[in-house]
Motif scaffolding. Structure first.
Motif, PDB file in Angstrom:
ATOM      1  N   ARG A   1     -20.119  16.473 -29.699  1.00  0.00           N
ATOM      2  CA  ARG A   1     -19.563  15.719 -28.724  1.00  0.00           C
ATOM      3  C   ARG A   1     -18.214  16.197 -28.069  1.00  0.00           C
ATOM      4  NH1 ARG A   1     -19.155  10.155 -32.209  1.00  0.00           N
ATOM      5  NH2 ARG A   1     -19.032  11.756 -33.854  1.00  0.00           N
ATOM      6  N   THR A   2     -18.153  15.863 -27.128  1.00  0.00           N
ATOM      7  CA  THR A   2     -16.610  16.183 -26.510  1.00  0.00           C
ATOM      8  C   THR A   2     -15.266  15.540 -27.217  1.00  0.00           C
ATOM      9  OG1 THR A   2     -17.645  16.090 -24.372  1.00  0.00           O
ATOM     10  CG2 THR A   2     -15.158  16.030 -24.450  1.00  0.00           C
ATOM     11  N   ILE A   3     -14.274  16.479 -27.542  1.00  0.00           N
ATOM     12  CA  ILE A   3     -13.164  16.123 -28.125  1.00  0.00           C
ATOM     13  C   ILE A   3     -12.084  15.859 -27.085  1.00  0.00           C
ATOM     14  CG2 ILE A   3     -11.435  16.724 -29.639  1.00  0.00           C
ATOM     15  CD1 ILE A   3     -13.488  19.227 -30.557  1.00  0.00           C
ATOM     16  N   PRO A   4     -11.757  14.622 -26.712  1.00  0.00           N
ATOM     17  CA  PRO A   4     -10.929  14.215 -25.741  1.00  0.00           C
ATOM     18  C   PRO A   4      -9.682  15.028 -25.635  1.00  0.00           C
ATOM     19  CG  PRO A   4     -11.535  12.509 -26.871  1.00  0.00           C
ATOM     20  CD  PRO A   4     -12.253  13.331 -27.678  1.00  0.00           C
ATOM     21  N   SER A   5      -9.067  15.286 -26.781  1.00  0.00           N
ATOM     22  CA  SER A   5      -7.776  16.151 -26.672  1.00  0.00           C
ATOM     23  C   SER A   5      -7.369  17.112 -28.027  1.00  0.00           C
ATOM     24  CB  SER A   5      -6.611  15.172 -26.581  1.00  0.00           C
ATOM     25  OG  SER A   5      -6.384  14.399 -27.679  1.00  0.00           O
ATOM     26  N   LEU A   6      -6.770  17.919 -27.687  1.00  0.00           N
ATOM     27  CA  LEU A   6      -6.458  19.022 -28.721  1.00  0.00           C
ATOM     28  C   LEU A   6      -5.115  19.521 -28.519  1.00  0.00           C
ATOM     29  CD1 LEU A   6      -9.795  21.557 -28.452  1.00  0.00           C
ATOM     30  CD2 LEU A   6      -9.127  19.917 -30.611  1.00  0.00           C
ATOM     31  N   SER A   7      -4.521  19.641 -29.680  1.00  0.00           N
ATOM     32  CA  SER A   7      -3.257  20.498 -29.754  1.00  0.00           C
ATOM     33  C   SER A   7      -3.459  21.887 -29.315  1.00  0.00           C
ATOM     34  CB  SER A   7      -2.564  20.474 -31.174  1.00  0.00           C
ATOM     35  OG  SER A   7      -3.103  21.010 -32.007  1.00  0.00           O
ATOM     36  N   TYR A   8      -2.299  22.415 -28.994  1.00  0.00           N
ATOM     37  CA  TYR A   8      -2.486  24.155 -28.849  1.00  0.00           C
ATOM     38  C   TYR A   8      -3.068  24.553 -30.386  1.00  0.00           C
ATOM     39  CZ  TYR A   8       0.290  23.663 -24.316  1.00  0.00           C
ATOM     40  OH  TYR A   8       0.580  23.282 -23.176  1.00  0.00           O
ATOM     41  N   ALA A   9      -2.336  24.302 -31.191  1.00  0.00           N
ATOM     42  CA  ALA A   9      -2.660  25.089 -32.480  1.00  0.00           C
ATOM     43  C   ALA A   9      -4.110  24.608 -32.974  1.00  0.00           C
ATOM     44  CB  ALA A   9      -2.043  24.317 -33.666  1.00  0.00           C
ATOM     45  N   GLU A  10      -4.724  23.468 -32.579  1.00  0.00           N
ATOM     46  CA  GLU A  10      -6.076  23.312 -32.877  1.00  0.00           C
ATOM     47  C   GLU A  10      -6.941  24.218 -31.959  1.00  0.00           C
ATOM     48  OE1 GLU A  10      -6.065  18.553 -34.279  1.00  0.00           O
ATOM     49  OE2 GLU A  10      -5.899  19.045 -32.003  1.00  0.00           O
ATOM     50  N   ALA A  11      -6.496  24.168 -30.411  1.00  0.00           N
ATOM     51  CA  ALA A  11      -7.574  24.829 -29.893  1.00  0.00           C
ATOM     52  C   ALA A  11      -7.533  26.496 -30.085  1.00  0.00           C
ATOM     53  CB  ALA A  11      -7.015  24.663 -28.356  1.00  0.00           C
ATOM     54  N   ALA A  12      -6.123  26.911 -30.424  1.00  0.00           N
ATOM     55  CA  ALA A  12      -6.196  28.415 -30.615  1.00  0.00           C
ATOM     56  C   ALA A  12      -7.130  28.681 -31.830  1.00  0.00           C
ATOM     57  CB  ALA A  12      -4.830  28.595 -30.982  1.00  0.00           C
ATOM     58  N   GLU A  13      -6.941  28.023 -33.117  1.00  0.00           N
ATOM     59  CA  GLU A  13      -7.932  28.235 -34.007  1.00  0.00           C
ATOM     60  C   GLU A  13      -9.535  28.075 -33.736  1.00  0.00           C
ATOM     61  OE1 GLU A  13      -6.860  29.306 -36.851  1.00  0.00           O
ATOM     62  OE2 GLU A  13      -4.797  28.752 -36.908  1.00  0.00           O
ATOM     63  N   LEU A  14      -9.650  27.270 -33.040  1.00  0.00           N
ATOM     64  CA  LEU A  14     -11.333  26.913 -32.686  1.00  0.00           C
ATOM     65  C   LEU A  14     -11.505  28.347 -31.778  1.00  0.00           C
ATOM     66  CD1 LEU A  14     -11.358  23.321 -31.594  1.00  0.00           C
ATOM     67  CD2 LEU A  14     -12.487  24.350 -33.614  1.00  0.00           C
TER      68      LEU A  14
ATOM     69  N   SER B 240     -18.372  21.932 -14.654  1.00  0.00           N
ATOM     70  CA  SER B 240     -18.454  22.230 -13.226  1.00  0.00           C
ATOM     71  C   SER B 240     -19.823  21.649 -12.547  1.00  0.00           C
ATOM     72  CB  SER B 240     -18.269  23.786 -12.822  1.00  0.00           C
ATOM     73  OG  SER B 240     -19.656  24.329 -13.274  1.00  0.00           O
ATOM     74  N   HIS B 241     -20.731  21.538 -13.776  1.00  0.00           N
ATOM     75  CA  HIS B 241     -22.083  20.909 -13.456  1.00  0.00           C
ATOM     76  C   HIS B 241     -21.947  19.301 -13.460  1.00  0.00           C
ATOM     77  CE1 HIS B 241     -23.998  24.836 -13.908  1.00  0.00           C
ATOM     78  NE2 HIS B 241     -23.133  25.026 -14.849  1.00  0.00           N
ATOM     79  N   ALA B 242     -21.088  18.765 -14.061  1.00  0.00           N
ATOM     80  CA  ALA B 242     -20.758  17.335 -14.137  1.00  0.00           C
ATOM     81  C   ALA B 242     -19.356  16.917 -14.010  1.00  0.00           C
ATOM     82  CB  ALA B 242     -21.498  16.656 -15.515  1.00  0.00           C
ATOM     83  N   ALA B 243     -19.048  17.176 -12.932  1.00  0.00           N
ATOM     84  CA  ALA B 243     -17.321  17.025 -12.843  1.00  0.00           C
ATOM     85  C   ALA B 243     -16.966  15.791 -13.038  1.00  0.00           C
ATOM     86  CB  ALA B 243     -17.016  17.555 -11.331  1.00  0.00           C
ATOM     87  N   GLY B 244     -17.428  14.733 -13.164  1.00  0.00           N
ATOM     88  CA  GLY B 244     -17.216  13.183 -13.333  1.00  0.00           C
ATOM     89  C   GLY B 244     -16.862  13.063 -14.811  1.00  0.00           C
ATOM     90  N   GLU B 245     -17.626  13.780 -15.689  1.00  0.00           N
ATOM     91  CA  GLU B 245     -17.442  13.725 -17.147  1.00  0.00           C
ATOM     92  C   GLU B 245     -15.970  14.242 -17.674  1.00  0.00           C
ATOM     93  OE1 GLU B 245     -20.734  15.278 -19.383  1.00  0.00           O
ATOM     94  OE2 GLU B 245     -22.096  14.274 -18.370  1.00  0.00           O
ATOM     95  N   ALA B 246     -15.539  13.082 -18.460  1.00  0.00           N
ATOM     96  CA  ALA B 246     -14.342  13.679 -18.986  1.00  0.00           C
ATOM     97  C   ALA B 246     -14.332  14.835 -19.802  1.00  0.00           C
ATOM     98  CB  ALA B 246     -13.483  12.390 -19.889  1.00  0.00           C
ATOM     99  N   GLY B 247     -13.529  15.656 -19.702  1.00  0.00           N
ATOM    100  CA  GLY B 247     -13.360  16.866 -20.682  1.00  0.00           C
ATOM    101  C   GLY B 247     -12.673  16.944 -21.790  1.00  0.00           C
ATOM    102  N   THR B 248     -11.806  17.924 -22.010  1.00  0.00           N
ATOM    103  CA  THR B 248     -10.876  18.247 -23.089  1.00  0.00           C
ATOM    104  C   THR B 248      -9.533  18.545 -22.625  1.00  0.00           C
ATOM    105  OG1 THR B 248     -12.580  18.609 -24.822  1.00  0.00           O
ATOM    106  CG2 THR B 248     -10.170  19.386 -25.296  1.00  0.00           C
ATOM    107  N   VAL B 249      -8.477  17.935 -22.953  1.00  0.00           N
ATOM    108  CA  VAL B 249      -7.260  18.338 -22.437  1.00  0.00           C
ATOM    109  C   VAL B 249      -6.466  18.907 -23.691  1.00  0.00           C
ATOM    110  CG1 VAL B 249      -5.921  16.102 -22.883  1.00  0.00           C
ATOM    111  CG2 VAL B 249      -5.183  17.984 -21.164  1.00  0.00           C
ATOM    112  N   VAL B 250      -5.746  20.092 -23.565  1.00  0.00           N
ATOM    113  CA  VAL B 250      -5.179  20.768 -24.588  1.00  0.00           C
ATOM    114  C   VAL B 250      -3.759  20.719 -24.321  1.00  0.00           C
ATOM    115  CG1 VAL B 250      -4.967  22.960 -26.142  1.00  0.00           C
ATOM    116  CG2 VAL B 250      -6.943  22.434 -24.892  1.00  0.00           C
ATOM    117  N   THR B 251      -2.914  20.152 -25.282  1.00  0.00           N
ATOM    118  CA  THR B 251      -1.476  20.187 -24.826  1.00  0.00           C
ATOM    119  C   THR B 251      -0.718  20.342 -26.281  1.00  0.00           C
ATOM    120  OG1 THR B 251      -1.118  17.688 -25.402  1.00  0.00           O
ATOM    121  CG2 THR B 251      -1.444  18.391 -23.312  1.00  0.00           C
ATOM    122  N   ALA B 252       0.545  20.075 -26.174  1.00  0.00           N
ATOM    123  CA  ALA B 252       1.557  20.484 -27.326  1.00  0.00           C
ATOM    124  C   ALA B 252       1.370  19.327 -28.497  1.00  0.00           C
ATOM    125  CB  ALA B 252       2.944  20.409 -27.044  1.00  0.00           C
ATOM    126  N   LEU B 253       0.815  18.166 -27.822  1.00  0.00           N
ATOM    127  CA  LEU B 253       0.792  16.847 -28.762  1.00  0.00           C
ATOM    128  C   LEU B 253      -0.295  16.974 -29.836  1.00  0.00           C
ATOM    129  CD1 LEU B 253       0.903  13.925 -26.165  1.00  0.00           C
ATOM    130  CD2 LEU B 253       2.704  14.585 -28.004  1.00  0.00           C
TER     131      LEU B 253
END
Ligand code: ADP
Ligand code: ASP
Ligand code: MG
Length: 468
Positions: free
Chosen positions: A249-262, A290-303
């Protein structure tokens, strides 16, 4: 002035006319509210075909892969014929004709000039992004978006490590701003190919496979963008590789550290180096479909939002080799580890995971090309053993910092699978270990079931309520 955003489109987002039409609509929409900069990958399959042609040419068999490459190149003209204005389509035919001649010439040189092969190979590979950027520019112009083709090699300045070049940051920032700011000031939409750059002397380089994400992050950092958007063929970063876990499933938000490790440990959706430039400038990275622009994706921030249960995703990477060095000389000695890692450095071999005991060091490498030489040079340091056919599994979540018992749950879930080289704590957001390659899919499946499916925590509901 409106905010600047970088929009990066991957190969499957520009695979055919329908996909390019969707991209044109997305860029058009972005242009109405922001100042977009577009970074685009080669059309799906083109980089593979160009590199296969280069490999065949090196062994004197260029004609064997010629027809397949030709068909892929022709796709640019077909799409332009359908989507670009007549003058745009004519322009693409001209560019394509020239590219065919130049590629044929380069393939011939690959056979004749062994010393120049790494640079020639990058030059051949660069046509994928150069052609896709020219094509997308023509398609955008036909959709009334004021696009301008920019040669990314004038922006991304790198060292001479062909095939996986490292950007020279001050030069790249300065050149990117100098090339793009005048266009942005005129409300034009720059379109650059990802993945490619050039040395200070103007010789073409590439950033490594999947490197267009990294290009987008570098451009975003240079321009202090408000957001870097990675448009791909899945709805964001998922809880596991969807090719292994279809129910991921989609992960709504990730920290920079989490995204970098993944990204580093196998989540192909982001090139491993993408996060650093964004993090340096605190720019959010958004991963969208890009095939389903309406679907929420993931945002990666410092949080560093913590998910209930602590774990956000599982990544894995196959094709790993474990090297173990046993030596009683290590006991209480200084300089031992330095000597050991210098061997890997001399052979430009990246070490991913390291664990040590009193008398042994175990580590993993992905590129085993220089291992015979490395093992020979390690000989004087101790007894060396090598195990190939291994895979890294990486369980990631900011919650690992604070949630007790995660390691116990992970290892209880796969207690019948042999686990080695366990590493936790270095980044504090991941638990990483090695299993046999033959069992990695099963391990990831079972972990996903135990950590995301069985416990009944609804990730989306947690995100919607803003619950931690
Ligand atoms: P692009 O061409 O857009 O750069 P890639 O093929 O490089 O796309 O990356 C997207 C692919 O990454 C997805 O189609 C998916 O198969 C794979 N992938 C692996 N792990 C993950 C993950 N954790 N989340 C999302 N996608 C993943
Ligand atoms: N076209 C390049 C590749 O296939 C870069 C990218 O797609 O990001 O590796
Ligand atoms: Mg990619």
């Amino acid at each position: 002035m409106s905010e600047l955003t970088v929009l990066k489109f991957g190969g499957t987002s520009v695979a055919d006319a329908e996909a390019l039409q969707r991209v044109a609509a997305l860029v058009g929409r972005a242009h109405r509210t922001t100042r977009p900069v577009v970074v685009v990958s080669a059309l799906a399959g083109v980089t593979d075909a160009l590199l296969a042609a280069a490999a065949a040419a090196t062994s004197g068999n260029a004609e064997r892969v010629g027809p397949q490459l030709d068909a892929l190149l022709e796709r640019h003209a077909e799409i332009a014929g359908r989507l670009a204005r007549p003058e745009g389509a004519g322009g693409i035919r001209t560019v394509l004709g020239r590219a065919r001649g130049e590629i044929a010439d380069l393939l011939e040189r690959l056979a004749r000039e062994p010393d120049r092969r790494p640079a020639l190979r990058d030059e051949v590979a660069s046509y994928g992004e150069r052609l896709s950027a020219a094509l997308l520019t023509a398609v955008l112009l036909a959709a009334d978006v004021p696009a301008r083709y920019v040669d990314a090699r004038h922006c991304l300045i790198t060292d001479e490590t062909y095939g996986r070049a490292t950007p020279l940051l001050p030069d790249t920032e300065q050149r990117t701003r100098a090339e793009l700011a005048p266009l942005l000031d005129r409300r034009l939409v720059p379109v650059l190919g990802g993945y490619i750059g050039a040395t200070a002397d103007g010789v073409t380089t590439t950033l490594g496979r999947g490197g267009s994400d990294y290009s987008a992050a570098l451009v975003g950092a240079a321009l202090s963008a408000a957001e870097i958007q990675i448009w791909t063929d899945v709805s964001g970063v998922l809880t596991a590789d969807p090719r292994v876990v279809p129910g991921a499933r989609t992960i709504p938000s990730l920290s920079y550290a989490e995204a970098a490790e993944l990204a580093y440990f196998g989540a192909k959706v982001l090139h491993p180096k993408t996060i650093q430039p964004a993090m340096d400038r605190d720019i959010p990275v958004r991963i969208c479909n890009s095939h389903a622009a309406g679907e929420a994706g993931t945002v990666v921030t410092a949080l560093g939002e913590v998910r209930p249960g602590g774990v956000k995703a599982i990544a894995h990477k196959s094709g790993i080799t474990v090297v173990q060095i046993n030596s009683t000389r290590m006991l209480g000695a200084y300089g031992f580890l330095r000597g050991l890692f210098e061997v890997f450095e001399r052979h430009q071999t990246v070490v991913d995971v390291v664990t040590t005991s009193e008398v042994s060091v175990s580590l993993t490498v992905e590129d085993a090309g220089s291992l015979p030489d490395i093992v020979a040079e390690l000989g004087p340091l101790g007894t060396v053993s090598v195990e190939s056919g291994r895979a890294i599994v990486c369980v990631v979540g900011e919650g690992l910092r604070t949630t007790p018992g995660i390691a116990a749950r992970v290892f209880a879930t796969i207690s019948d699978i042999n686990v080695s080289l366990i590493s936790q704590g270095a980044s504090r957001v991941n638990l990483t270990f090695v299993v046999e390659e033959a069992r990695v899919r099963e391990a990831v499946h079972r972990l996903h079931e135990a950590l995301f499916e069985r416990e009944g925590v609804d990730l989306d509901a947690a995100a919607a309520t803003g619950a931690p």
